[in-house]
Scaffold this motif. Structure first.
Motif, PDB file in Angstrom:
ATOM      1  N   GLY A  73     -33.280  33.604 -29.855  1.00 62.49           N
ATOM      2  CA  GLY A  73     -33.011  34.779 -30.669  1.00 62.49           C
ATOM      3  C   GLY A  73     -33.569  34.721 -32.082  1.00 62.49           C
ATOM      4  O   GLY A  73     -33.368  35.659 -32.854  1.00 62.49           O
ATOM      5  N   LEU A  74     -34.252  33.644 -32.453  1.00 63.25           N
ATOM      6  CA  LEU A  74     -34.823  33.566 -33.798  1.00 63.25           C
ATOM      7  C   LEU A  74     -35.890  34.639 -33.964  1.00 63.25           C
ATOM      8  O   LEU A  74     -36.765  34.804 -33.112  1.00 63.25           O
ATOM      9  CB  LEU A  74     -35.440  32.188 -34.050  1.00 63.25           C
ATOM     10  N   PRO A  75     -35.864  35.380 -35.053  1.00 61.76           N
ATOM     11  CA  PRO A  75     -36.868  36.443 -35.248  1.00 61.76           C
ATOM     12  C   PRO A  75     -38.269  35.865 -35.474  1.00 61.76           C
ATOM     13  O   PRO A  75     -38.429  34.773 -36.018  1.00 61.76           O
ATOM     14  CB  PRO A  75     -36.371  37.191 -36.483  1.00 61.76           C
ATOM     15  N   ASP A  76     -39.253  36.645 -35.060  1.00 59.82           N
ATOM     16  CA  ASP A  76     -40.651  36.214 -35.189  1.00 59.82           C
ATOM     17  C   ASP A  76     -41.064  35.901 -36.624  1.00 59.82           C
ATOM     18  O   ASP A  76     -41.782  34.928 -36.853  1.00 59.82           O
ATOM     19  CB  ASP A  76     -41.592  37.253 -34.585  1.00 59.82           C
ATOM     20  N   PRO A  77     -40.638  36.692 -37.638  1.00 63.28           N
ATOM     21  CA  PRO A  77     -41.022  36.337 -39.015  1.00 63.28           C
ATOM     22  C   PRO A  77     -40.498  34.958 -39.437  1.00 63.28           C
ATOM     23  O   PRO A  77     -41.173  34.246 -40.178  1.00 63.28           O
ATOM     24  CB  PRO A  77     -40.399  37.449 -39.866  1.00 63.28           C
ATOM     25  N   LEU A  78     -39.317  34.587 -38.961  1.00 59.25           N
ATOM     26  CA  LEU A  78     -38.780  33.273 -39.289  1.00 59.25           C
ATOM     27  C   LEU A  78     -39.628  32.171 -38.642  1.00 59.25           C
ATOM     28  O   LEU A  78     -39.964  31.174 -39.286  1.00 59.25           O
ATOM     29  CB  LEU A  78     -37.328  33.155 -38.834  1.00 59.25           C
ATOM     30  N   LEU A  79     -39.992  32.372 -37.386  1.00 62.76           N
ATOM     31  CA  LEU A  79     -40.857  31.397 -36.714  1.00 62.76           C
ATOM     32  C   LEU A  79     -42.218  31.329 -37.396  1.00 62.76           C
ATOM     33  O   LEU A  79     -42.800  30.249 -37.551  1.00 62.76           O
ATOM     34  CB  LEU A  79     -41.020  31.760 -35.234  1.00 62.76           C
ATOM     35  N   GLY A  80     -42.738  32.482 -37.821  1.00 58.09           N
ATOM     36  CA  GLY A  80     -44.012  32.500 -38.539  1.00 58.09           C
ATOM     37  C   GLY A  80     -43.921  31.727 -39.850  1.00 58.09           C
ATOM     38  O   GLY A  80     -44.837  30.999 -40.215  1.00 58.09           O
ATOM     39  N   GLY A  81     -42.804  31.875 -40.544  1.00 62.53           N
ATOM     40  CA  GLY A  81     -42.595  31.121 -41.780  1.00 62.53           C
ATOM     41  C   GLY A  81     -42.529  29.626 -41.525  1.00 62.53           C
ATOM     42  O   GLY A  81     -43.064  28.829 -42.302  1.00 62.53           O
TER      43      GLY A  81
END
Length: 166
Positions: A73-81
């Motif tokens: 459930g981690l959002p994509d922007p967080l993974l991108g960061g």
């Protein structure tokens, strides 16, 4: 720095693990990952006990479905960061290993720069046109494609010279 005999044993065991995983067809690699090496270099924690404890925690969390749901459930922007932090960190640690190399030497500077550029250029070219490889065997084509399209492998091969292989 560990003594040479300890490094030799480590490389031997890693090679044996790769051979055994290939024989058994386990589908995963048994090798040192650069992100683990980068983490050890940054945190200065290289204890086996810490790695074993982390492994046990990961196994335990894998048995709990809700724990996996948190990571999915981690959002994509967080993974991108995270990627924007992790991959440059790994690259910086890799470049940091060059601190022991005299880049004032034109020979060493050429080897490093040619290896990086050549590895990136060749892997990009092969990725863009995979049909350029024709060995006569589909298995051979796949093997050559995987090797040539991996920038890290190509940079390593291009960086080898007769003085660095002892």
């Amino acid at each position: 720095m560990p003594p040479p005999h300890a490094l030799n044993r480590g490389i031997l065991v890693e090679g044996l693990g790769c051979v055994l995983s290939g024989i058994w067809g386990s589908g995963n690699g048994s090798t040192s990952y650069s992100n683990n090496i980068g983490t050890i270099a940054v945190t200065r924690v290289a204890s086996r006990r810490v790695i074993q404890t982390a492994g046990l925690i990961m196994i335990a969390l894998s048995l709990v479905g809700k724990a996996g749901a948190v990571f999915v459930g981690l959002p994509d922007p967080l993974l991108g960061g995270l990627f924007c932090y992790l991959f440059p960190l790994i690259m910086a640690v890799g470049i940091g290993t060059l601190a022991e190399v005299s880049l004032a030497s034109e020979r060493n500077l050429f080897i490093v720069s040619f290896s990086i550029f050549g590895g990136l250029a060749i892997s990009q070219r092969i990725t863009e046109d995979p049909g350029v490889i024709r060995t006569g065997s589909p298995e051979g084509d796949n093997l050559v494609y995987v090797l040539l399209s991996t920038g890290m492998f190509m940079a390593g091969v291009l960086g080898l010279d007769r003085k660095s292989v002892v």
